[in-house]
Design an enzyme around this catalytic site. Structure first.
Site, PDB file in Angstrom:
ATOM      1  N   SER A   1      12.046   6.483  16.622  1.00  0.00           N
ATOM      2  CA  SER A   1      11.601   5.240  15.964  1.00  0.00           C
ATOM      3  C   SER A   1      12.436   3.636  16.408  1.00  0.00           C
ATOM      4  CB  SER A   1      11.377   5.084  15.050  1.00  0.00           C
ATOM      5  OG  SER A   1      12.445   5.053  14.164  1.00  0.00           O
TER       6      SER A   1
ATOM      7  N   ASP B   1       0.945  -1.540   0.086  1.00  0.00           N
ATOM      8  CA  ASP B   1      -0.274  -0.494   0.035  1.00  0.00           C
ATOM      9  C   ASP B   1       0.770   1.158  -0.224  1.00  0.00           C
ATOM     10  OD1 ASP B   1       0.811  -0.879   2.387  1.00  0.00           O
ATOM     11  OD2 ASP B   1      -0.934  -0.073   3.339  1.00  0.00           O
ATOM     12  N   HIS B   2       2.325   1.410   0.486  1.00  0.00           N
ATOM     13  CA  HIS B   2       2.939   2.617   1.144  1.00  0.00           C
ATOM     14  C   HIS B   2       3.798   2.889  -0.826  1.00  0.00           C
ATOM     15  CE1 HIS B   2       1.611   2.442   4.965  1.00  0.00           C
ATOM     16  NE2 HIS B   2       2.580   3.524   4.763  1.00  0.00           N
TER      17      HIS B   2
ATOM     18  N   ASP C   1       3.635  -0.575  11.609  1.00  0.00           N
ATOM     19  CA  ASP C   1       3.686   0.941  11.559  1.00  0.00           C
ATOM     20  C   ASP C   1       2.435   1.461  12.476  1.00  0.00           C
ATOM     21  OD1 ASP C   1       2.374   2.511   8.130  1.00  0.00           O
ATOM     22  OD2 ASP C   1       1.578   2.353   9.849  1.00  0.00           O
TER      23      ASP C   1
ATOM     24  N   ARG D   1      -1.587  12.790   8.943  1.00  0.00           N
ATOM     25  CA  ARG D   1      -0.859  13.477   9.923  1.00  0.00           C
ATOM     26  C   ARG D   1      -1.028  14.784   8.883  1.00  0.00           C
ATOM     27  NH1 ARG D   1       2.732   8.646  11.550  1.00  0.00           N
ATOM     28  NH2 ARG D   1       2.639   8.783  13.912  1.00  0.00           N
TER      29      ARG D   1
ATOM     30  N   ARG E   1      13.315   1.384  14.429  1.00  0.00           N
ATOM     31  CA  ARG E   1      13.914   0.767  12.958  1.00  0.00           C
ATOM     32  C   ARG E   1      15.022   0.100  13.440  1.00  0.00           C
ATOM     33  NH1 ARG E   1      14.739   6.278  10.317  1.00  0.00           N
ATOM     34  NH2 ARG E   1      12.694   6.199  10.960  1.00  0.00           N
TER      35      ARG E   1
END
Ligand code: SF4
Length: 756
Positions: free
Chosen positions: A644, A95-96, A160, A449, A646
């Protein structure tokens, strides 16, 4: 059937006994959040209490979801775990990576062409390891999860931050980094600090122009972008029960914008209706059997101050529509006050674009209410001023909305564009004409956002967030200060008209329908599936297991960089253009620590290399040391690795030959990520020792060969003039984590155990 009914039934079977155990140890009435948390403890039924905001707890989530950008590294890592299948039901969603430009059909094809190697990689890995794959165009992860997988009382994690959307169906759903997803898919526990609890009591009923979106816009204004940090937000009260399940989803979705761990609602009729409409009556039947456990205890909601850490009350009868922004989602302005505030702040009033959709607001109800505004305007002869863009959340919603005429309503807008069922403009995947000029302008959207550059890459685009129906009305007016409650529009005959209040349907009267929903079920037996990765690819690279520890002390190491001040995961592994390489460890390692300030010259990305004697970029210097077989260490300041979760920030140094990261203090998630990747994460026993490290030092570990829990490690610094210093460093490795270090990484250990 895409959802796993057996898994849900198993969770529910254990609920009564686990709730009883939780009541026993906590000795008080329970909130819904506590019920879900204490029924998902890794060790089974509760035998002890955990302190909110303090205790670290191992959990056993029921599901994992991943989106295409984050799934790449997560799945590359999972492939190393040596497992034939994922341990819990999991899905990946394309989707991104799809850009919005002219409209769904050609944009989708462009997106597939540009990202085909990533999509076919994800498709084949999912096929092999028993993971459901939602193909490009199938929809946005959180809408698809709500439609297919979320279930009351469940716990899930997703790679996400808006995974929290599933709270709309009464889950505790939490956004995590890829490493956490890998752990859970590989059958390990998932750790979280026991959240604090914020209770939000909703009274009254939404009416007129207000919608569920306005509740969270109001909450964001109260709590700000940090107010929910470390907390679960639990909504309750008559007002909560009156909301649709997808409206609840919108509220939970934007809980990410107040920093909340997640948000949730108790099981009620709106959830029954939604589950049933989306083909999950079996889940309703199962949930109804334990319904009393799927919501907070009555006494909690009667006396919330006693049981929550903070309580907020919002009266929906008096709530007004809001516009939040620009540049931050917590700058909340009631529509009636907007004109004055915009003038005072010099916000551009006219808008060229209005956008509806994203995972936040693209339910059938949202589209039907926004369409009612457009239909009303068309009937009254009003021509829209702005361009209206729609990105539906899923193919099921798009197909059903199209069948029921809502997309035709939007098409009556002369410039309407129906984009792909994907993130598109919500994540900067929007090829907006003219954005590169950087002109000051405003847009309005119903996404979540609105940080600078988020939608179109232009730092001067002022993005405002509102409900889909208000976005539609403002698109008609072409002005942000249009208040549909009091203002009129001029139609083609020059008459002043007033828009009717929005009306819509919670669920499609004829039921949801879809042609191809875009789901690819995994192979029953994936053992024969071959993973497709082109060795020439610059976007994907299969991982090679990190080398096990040789059991010896690290000697003659060099300081790769002594980072000064703030060093977040963004400084360690920058985002932006590097996102493209998230599935290619070697390529993305070229961003390693390029944002960190070198304490020796106070510059970024220029460090002295002791092999060449020259100043070089950090990744280049690391590669020189690696090629020469010289170990390196990174020295850092306080809260190293905040930001984050990550995992790239831990994998890149490991890949480029860094052996240890020694800092004044760590952000905890990063410290754990380092441990998982087989790296030494150490802290100074005496913070002042940071100053002893000189640019040309050689470092020797003196007793790493006796690495043990709770035992500090001694380091010797040999300075260029031959003088020496000895320093004490601390660590927090337990024996299991030392075993990760010995094996070379946590995944190496899992793989070794899987191969036994
Ligand atoms: Fe994230 Fe936006 Fe996509 Fe939702 S639509 S998953 S918020 S990028």
């Amino acid at each position: 059937m895409t959802f796993d009914l057996d898994m849900i039934k198993k969770v529910y079977e254990q609920y009564p006994q686990k709730i009883a155990a939780a009541r026993n140890v906590l000795g008080k009435p329970l909130t819904l959040s506590e019920k879900i948390l204490y029924t998902h403890l890794w060790d089974g039924a509760a035998s002890q209490t955990f302190e909110r905001g303090n205790s670290y707890v191992d959990f056993a989530p029921d599901r994992v979801a991943m989106q295409d950008a984050t799934a790449q590294m997560a799945l590359l890592q999972f492939m190393q775990a040596g497992k034939a299948k994922v341990a819990v039901p999991s899905t990946a969603h394309a989707d991104h990576l799809i850009q919005a430009r002219v409209g769904a059909e050609s944009d989708l094809q462009d997106g597939i062409n540009k990202n085909s190697e990533v999509f076919s990689f994800l498709s084949s890995v999912c096929d092999k390891y028993g993971i459901g794959f939602w193909k490009p165009g199938a929809g946005i992860i959180h809408q698809v999860v709500l439609e297919n997988y979320a279930f009351p009382g469940g716990m899930m994690i997703g790679t996400d931050s808006h995974t929290v959307n599933a709270g709309g169906l009464g889950m505790v759903a939490i956004g995590v980094g890829g490493a956490d997803a890998v752990d859970v898919m590989a059958g390990m526990a998932w750790e979280l600090k026991m959240p604090k609890l914020i209770g939000i009591k909703l009274t009254g009923r939404l009416n007129g122009w207000t919608s569920a979106k306005d509740i969270i816009l109001k909450v964001a204004g109260i709590l700000t972008v940090k107010g929910g940090t470390g907390c679960i937000v639990e909504y309750f009260g008559d007002g909560a029960i009156s909301l649709s399940a997808t409206g609840k989803g919108t509220i939970c979705n934007m809980g990410a914008e107040i920093g909340a761990t997640t948000s949730t609602f108790g099981y009620d009729d709106s959830m029954r209706r939604y589950l049933s409409a989306t083909g999950r009556q079996d889940v309703v039947d199962a949930a109804d059997e334990i319904a009393e456990h799927l919501t907070g205890d009555a006494e909690v909601y009667a006396n919330p101050e006693q049981y929550f850490d903070q309580v907020i009350e919002i009266d929906l009868d008096t709530l007004s529509p809001h516009l939040n922004g620009p540049f931050t989602p917590d700058l909340a302005t009631p529509v009636a006050e907007f004109r004055e505030k915009a003038l005072a702040n010099d916000w551009p009033i006219n808008i060229e674009w209005a956008l509806i959709g994203s995972c936040t607001n693209s339910s059938y109800e949202d589209l039907s209410r926004a369409a009612s505004i457009v239909e009303d305007a068309v009937a009254k002869g009003v021509k829209p001023v702005a361009i209206l863009g729609i990105n539906p959340g899923s193919e099921t919603v798009r197909f059903t909305a199209d069948r029921d005429g809502f997309l035709d309503s939007f098409r009556k807008f002369e410039n309407a564009r129906i984009f792909t069922n994907a993130c598109g403009p919500c994540i900067g995947q929007w090829d907006r004409e003219g954005a590169e000029k950087g002109e000051k302008n405003s847009i309005i959207h119903s996404f979540n956002r609105n940080f600078a550059k988020r939608a179109d890459g232009n730092p001067n685009t002022h993005a405002f967030v509102a409900s889909p129906e208000l976005v539609a009305a403002i698109a008609l007016a072409g002005r942000l200060d249009f208040n549909p409650i009091t203002d009129t529009l001029t139609n083609q005959n020059g008459e002043e008209i007033k828009l009717n209040e929005p009306s819509g349907m919670e669920l499609p009267p004829k039921g949801f329908d879809v042609g191809d929903n875009g789901f690819q079920a995994p192979a029953e037996d994936g053992s024969g599936v071959v993973i497709k990765v082109n060795p020439e690819s610059d976007r994907l690279q299969l991982l090679t297991p990190f080398q096990p520890w040789d059991g010896k002390n690290i000697t003659n190491a060099r300081v790769l960089i002594k980072a000064f001040g703030k060093c977040t995961t963004d400084h360690i592994s920058m985002a932006g253009p590097w996102l493209k390489y998230r599935g290619h460890l070697d390529n993305i390692s070229n961003n390693m620590l390029i944002g960190a300030i070198n304490a020796y010259n106070m510059e970024t990305n220029t460090v002295k290399n002791m092999v060449t004697g020259e100043y070089m970029e950090v990744p280049a210097s690391a590669r020189v040391y690696k090629a020469e077989g010289i170990p390196t260490i990174v020295v850092g300041d306080h809260n190293y690795g905040e930001g984050s979760s990550r995992e790239h920030a831990a994998m890149e140094p490991r890949h480029l030959g860094v052996k240890a990261v020694l800092v004044k203090s760590f952000a905890r998630i990063h410290e754990t990520n380092l441990k998982k990747q087989g790296m030494l994460g150490l802290t100074f026993n005496n913070e002042e020792d940071y100053n002893l490290f000189l640019e040309e030092d050689t470092i020797n570990f003196l007793d790493l060969d006796q690495f043990a829990p709770g035992k500090p490690l001694l380091l010797e610094l040999v300075h260029a003039d031959g003088s020496k210093d000895q320093i004490v460093t601390n660590h927090t490795y337990n024996q299991a984590q030392i075993d990760w270090y010995i094996a070379g990484s946590a995944l190496n250990l899992i793989a070794a155990e899987a191969n036994k």
